[in-house]
Motif scaffolding. Structure first.
Motif, PDB file in Angstrom:
ATOM      1  N   GLN A   1       4.483  90.777  51.687  1.00 39.31           N
ATOM      2  CA  GLN A   1       5.530  91.650  51.184  1.00 39.31           C
ATOM      3  C   GLN A   1       6.107  92.466  52.325  1.00 39.31           C
ATOM      4  O   GLN A   1       5.447  92.727  53.322  1.00 39.31           O
ATOM      5  N   THR A   2       7.358  92.884  52.176  1.00 36.45           N
ATOM      6  CA  THR A   2       7.895  93.844  53.119  1.00 36.45           C
ATOM      7  C   THR A   2       7.149  95.157  52.925  1.00 36.45           C
ATOM      8  O   THR A   2       6.606  95.435  51.859  1.00 36.45           O
ATOM      9  N   HIS A   3       7.124  95.941  53.966  1.00 35.69           N
ATOM     10  CA  HIS A   3       6.298  97.141  53.955  1.00 35.69           C
ATOM     11  C   HIS A   3       7.117  98.279  54.514  1.00 35.69           C
ATOM     12  O   HIS A   3       7.887  98.097  55.451  1.00 35.69           O
ATOM     13  N   GLY A   4       6.962  99.453  53.956  1.00 33.16           N
ATOM     14  CA  GLY A   4       7.692 100.575  54.485  1.00 33.16           C
ATOM     15  C   GLY A   4       7.496 101.816  53.655  1.00 33.16           C
ATOM     16  O   GLY A   4       6.570 101.924  52.852  1.00 33.16           O
ATOM     17  N   LEU A   5       8.381 102.770  53.850  1.00 33.99           N
ATOM     18  CA  LEU A   5       8.305 104.060  53.195  1.00 33.99           C
ATOM     19  C   LEU A   5       9.562 104.295  52.384  1.00 33.99           C
ATOM     20  O   LEU A   5      10.659 103.924  52.814  1.00 33.99           O
ATOM     21  N   ARG A   6       9.409 104.920  51.230  1.00 36.25           N
ATOM     22  CA  ARG A   6      10.560 105.210  50.379  1.00 36.25           C
ATOM     23  C   ARG A   6      10.737 106.726  50.292  1.00 36.25           C
ATOM     24  O   ARG A   6       9.776 107.464  50.062  1.00 36.25           O
ATOM     25  N   PHE A   7      11.984 107.171  50.478  1.00 42.01           N
ATOM     26  CA  PHE A   7      12.296 108.598  50.456  1.00 42.01           C
ATOM     27  C   PHE A   7      13.449 108.854  49.494  1.00 42.01           C
ATOM     28  O   PHE A   7      14.228 107.935  49.180  1.00 42.01           O
ATOM     29  N   PRO A   8      13.612 110.108  49.067  1.00 41.68           N
ATOM     30  CA  PRO A   8      14.808 110.450  48.288  1.00 41.68           C
ATOM     31  C   PRO A   8      16.067 110.227  49.122  1.00 41.68           C
ATOM     32  O   PRO A   8      16.035 110.279  50.352  1.00 41.68           O
TER      33      PRO A   8
END
Length: 471
Positions: free
Chosen positions: A419-426
């Motif tokens: 899976q792609t991986h990362g961070l989610r922010f507003p």
């Protein structure tokens, strides 16, 4: 292969001696390829052709032949892959079809000579020597670090996946019939010589691979011999065939290819559904029902005027918002691209050093491998995306499966698909992320966020994913 003590053996020893001398000279000379940045790598790859000349006159238009006669370049190209590498690679467990194809062009048709299961080096050598078969080695960047370095930088340069294949063909033989491909092709001649013939495309910028018959393609538009250190480029759709001429014991070249399914048509097929979805939220015309029994009609010509009008409404929406985002294309690229080739700097994959504070100054790492994207399907959240850290090194990593096709996107060792991986922010974090991505360095306290707590939290989140360095 030539008989022991024959003319070709003497020629081979002479070539090896020249390459050894060139390698010694290269130790005190500027590197053949410049890995400082993706731009510098590409410029050095096509040298002495200028980058702007290449894209103005050759890219997607016509072939380019660069004949160098430079022993230093020839020695470097030889280090990328050699026939002698196959014995060691076979001992690592290669398989016919997946890793190696054995084939020969017979009467204008490709004859596949693959066996079943694992590749046995002695059998491979026998087919090469006695059957004059071409050995096609798939995606050598999985095993050869220098090709990994080249292709990783090219993926950053083009923003598109970059694959490769090595072709080793004995003298007086041809591996493939005349054909064209659906990729932009760069050929690097590594060993021996190869006789090439190129023909006018029957399908300009083709979207698929196809074999062409000799009686249809006419006379070659280009015909030449590639020698070690030479480079050849031709656009997708260019019909080509190549053979190893008599007098050359064998030829080895690597084909580096890119821009498969990366046209405006592919982009629109990927991005238009999202545009339709977003526009329909605000435009009631797109939410009205289609006519009764429209799907049952053979001829829908009566509705083309209506459809044209709806397409114009989409165009108006696009001009107003200036927002057209690919979805699957971007995810595919992020998920399947090569990881950075870090060498001794692999410690950069583990968070370390100083923690970011409000008074810290930070700098982005892996600029070419991190992507900021707004995700409409996630409540307009903004994400920073990169491959997972576990995919950036070692066996079982993204490098080992690069361009090898997918079985449910290549299951990981844990049994789940990659899976792609990362961070989610507003979405309110978007401008601060743009600051970090656009500046060489930025103080945490100057991030475009409303509170110091948000600024520190953003910096700490990026630091934990090794995306920033604290100075």
């Amino acid at each position: 292969m030539p008989k022991k003590g024959g003319k070709h053996t003497e020629m081979g020893k002479e070539t090896q001696a020249q390459c050894k001398r060139a390698k010694l000279e290269a130790a005190s000379s500027p590197p053949v390829l410049n890995f400082e940045s993706p731009d510098s790598l590409f410029r050095s790859l096509i040298s002495p052709i200028k980058e702007e000349v290449f894209f103005r006159e050759y890219w997607e238009q016509k072939p380019l032949l660069v004949q160098r006669s430079d022993p230093l370049v020839a020695a470097y190209y030889l280090s990328l892959f050699q026939l002698s590498d196959l014995k060691e690679l076979c001992s690592q467990g290669l398989y016919y079809g997946r890793d190696v194809n054995v084939c020969r062009c017979v009467n204008g048709k490709k004859k596949v000579l693959n066996k079943d299961g694992k590749v046995n080096y002695m059998q491979l050598k026998k087919d090469f020597d006695q059957k004059k078969a071409t050995i096609q080695f798939h995606q050598p960047q999985r095993f050869k670090e220098e090709l990994w370095k080249i292709q990783e930088k090219l993926e950053c340069y083009f923003g598109s996946l970059v694959g490769s294949n090595v072709y080793i063909t004995p003298q007086g033989s041809q591996g493939l019939p005349p054909h064209y491909d659906d990729v932009e092709v760069f050929i690097l001649q590594l060993e021996g010589e190869k006789h090439w013939r190129l023909y006018k495309p029957t399908v300009h910028l083709a979207r698929e691979y196809n074999v062409e018959s000799e009686d249809r393609i006419g006379n070659p538009t280009h015909e030449f011999i590639l020698k070690p250190g030479d480079l050849l480029y031709f656009p997708r759709g260019t019909i080509h065939q190549a053979d190893t001429p008599p007098g050359t014991s064998y030829s080895t070249h690597v084909t580096i290819s890119t821009y498969q399914n990366n046209s405006w048509a592919d982009f629109l097929l990927d991005a238009i559904p999202g545009l339709v979805f977003d526009t329909a939220k605000d435009d009631v015309t797109l939410r009205t029902s289609i006519p009764r029994q429209l799907l049952m009609q053979v001829n829908a010509a009566d509705w083309t005027e209506k459809l044209s009008g709806l397409l114009r409404r989409l165009a108006d929406r696009l001009e107003l918002t200036r927002d057209l985002r690919p979805s699957d294309m971007k995810k595919d690229f992020i998920t399947h691209r090569l990881p950075p080739c870090l060498g001794r700097d692999s410690h950069a994959l583990v968070p370390g050093g100083k923690l970011p504070k409000i008074d810290s100054k930070i700098r982005l790492q892996f600029r070419d491998h991190a992507v900021v994207t707004v995700e409409p399907d996630q409540g307009n959240a903004v994400s920073t995306v990169k491959p997972p850290l576990c995919a950036w090194g070692g066996l079982g990593s993204a490098r080992q499966t690069h361009m090898m096709g997918t079985e449910d996107d290549t299951a990981s060792e844990g049994g789940t698909s990659q899976q792609t991986h990362g961070l989610r922010f507003p979405l309110s974090y978007l401008e601060a992320l743009k600051q970090i991505w656009s500046c060489s360095t930025v103080p945490v306290k100057e991030l475009n966020l409303s509170s110091d707590e948000e600024k520190e939290n953003l910096a700490l989140s990026l630091w934990s994913e090794c995306l920033i360095e604290v100075l």
